[in-house]
Design a protein around this motif. Structure first.
Motif, PDB file in Angstrom:
ATOM      1  N   LEU A   8      66.406  11.449 -27.017  1.00  0.00           N
ATOM      2  CA  LEU A   8      67.610  11.936 -27.676  1.00  0.00           C
ATOM      3  C   LEU A   8      68.181  13.053 -26.821  1.00  0.00           C
ATOM      4  O   LEU A   8      67.495  14.038 -26.545  1.00  0.00           O
ATOM      5  CB  LEU A   8      67.285  12.466 -29.080  1.00  0.00           C
ATOM      6  N   SER A  23      70.796  15.926 -26.829  1.00  0.00           N
ATOM      7  CA  SER A  23      71.473  16.666 -27.885  1.00  0.00           C
ATOM      8  C   SER A  23      71.866  18.058 -27.399  1.00  0.00           C
ATOM      9  O   SER A  23      71.651  18.397 -26.237  1.00  0.00           O
ATOM     10  CB  SER A  23      70.540  16.785 -29.089  1.00  0.00           C
ATOM     11  N   CYS A  35      74.656  21.020 -33.228  1.00  0.00           N
ATOM     12  CA  CYS A  35      75.387  19.755 -33.322  1.00  0.00           C
ATOM     13  C   CYS A  35      74.915  19.003 -34.577  1.00  0.00           C
ATOM     14  O   CYS A  35      73.767  18.557 -34.632  1.00  0.00           O
ATOM     15  CB  CYS A  35      75.121  18.941 -32.057  1.00  0.00           C
ATOM     16  N   CYS A  39      73.791  15.528 -33.972  1.00  0.00           N
ATOM     17  CA  CYS A  39      72.457  15.532 -33.351  1.00  0.00           C
ATOM     18  C   CYS A  39      71.373  15.643 -34.418  1.00  0.00           C
ATOM     19  O   CYS A  39      70.332  14.986 -34.320  1.00  0.00           O
ATOM     20  CB  CYS A  39      72.331  16.673 -32.346  1.00  0.00           C
ATOM     21  N   ARG A  42      68.558  12.885 -34.911  1.00  0.00           N
ATOM     22  CA  ARG A  42      67.149  13.278 -34.840  1.00  0.00           C
ATOM     23  C   ARG A  42      66.384  12.769 -36.057  1.00  0.00           C
ATOM     24  O   ARG A  42      65.262  12.269 -35.943  1.00  0.00           O
ATOM     25  CB  ARG A  42      67.035  14.792 -34.731  1.00  0.00           C
ATOM     26  N   GLU A  51      63.283  14.973 -26.853  1.00  0.00           N
ATOM     27  CA  GLU A  51      64.646  15.464 -27.012  1.00  0.00           C
ATOM     28  C   GLU A  51      64.971  16.366 -25.837  1.00  0.00           C
ATOM     29  O   GLU A  51      64.182  17.244 -25.473  1.00  0.00           O
ATOM     30  CB  GLU A  51      64.774  16.222 -28.326  1.00  0.00           C
ATOM     31  N   ASP A 100      67.914  18.939 -24.190  1.00  0.00           N
ATOM     32  CA  ASP A 100      69.086  19.764 -24.469  1.00  0.00           C
ATOM     33  C   ASP A 100      70.075  19.597 -23.322  1.00  0.00           C
ATOM     34  O   ASP A 100      69.784  19.978 -22.184  1.00  0.00           O
ATOM     35  CB  ASP A 100      68.665  21.220 -24.616  1.00  0.00           C
ATOM     36  N   ILE A 145      77.585  13.105 -26.851  1.00  0.00           N
ATOM     37  CA  ILE A 145      76.376  13.501 -27.546  1.00  0.00           C
ATOM     38  C   ILE A 145      76.530  13.413 -29.058  1.00  0.00           C
ATOM     39  O   ILE A 145      77.635  13.577 -29.569  1.00  0.00           O
ATOM     40  CB  ILE A 145      75.887  14.893 -27.116  1.00  0.00           C
ATOM     41  N   PRO A 146      75.463  13.143 -29.756  1.00  0.00           N
ATOM     42  CA  PRO A 146      74.151  12.830 -29.234  1.00  0.00           C
ATOM     43  C   PRO A 146      74.107  11.436 -28.605  1.00  0.00           C
ATOM     44  O   PRO A 146      74.823  10.529 -29.018  1.00  0.00           O
ATOM     45  CB  PRO A 146      73.253  12.883 -30.464  1.00  0.00           C
TER      46      PRO A 146
END
Length: 81
Positions: free
Chosen positions: A6, A8, A12, A15, A19, A35, A37, A52-53
């Protein structure tokens, strides 16, 4: 190595939604996810800034903005290539 990634950024809300879906699906299927960033990765920021995501499965983009749970489950049901 996790099959799902993911991408992200903090704060967000999409996001957060992604998640939650990814965590549920990977737990159900005995998989894991990582995940990243986007703000800490200039390469990802350049590539995915407006999407994003972003959800990747086995390194390939599956979804952006929203995660389609059925599509994620189907992708994870395929053998690792």
């Amino acid at each position: 190595m996790p099959r799902v990634t993911l991408i992200s950024k903090p704060g967000c809300h999409l996001c957060d939604d992604a998640r939650a879906i990814i965590a549920r699906v990977t737990q159900d299927l005995g998989e894991s996810f990582e995940e990243l960033d986007i703000l800490e990765r200039p390469d990802l920021l350049e590539r995915y800034a407006e999407e994003i995501p972003v959800t990747l499965v086995d390194g390939r983009q599956l979804d952006f903005w929203r995660v389609n749970e059925a599509r994620l489950r189907a992708a994870l049901s395929q053998p690792l290539r």
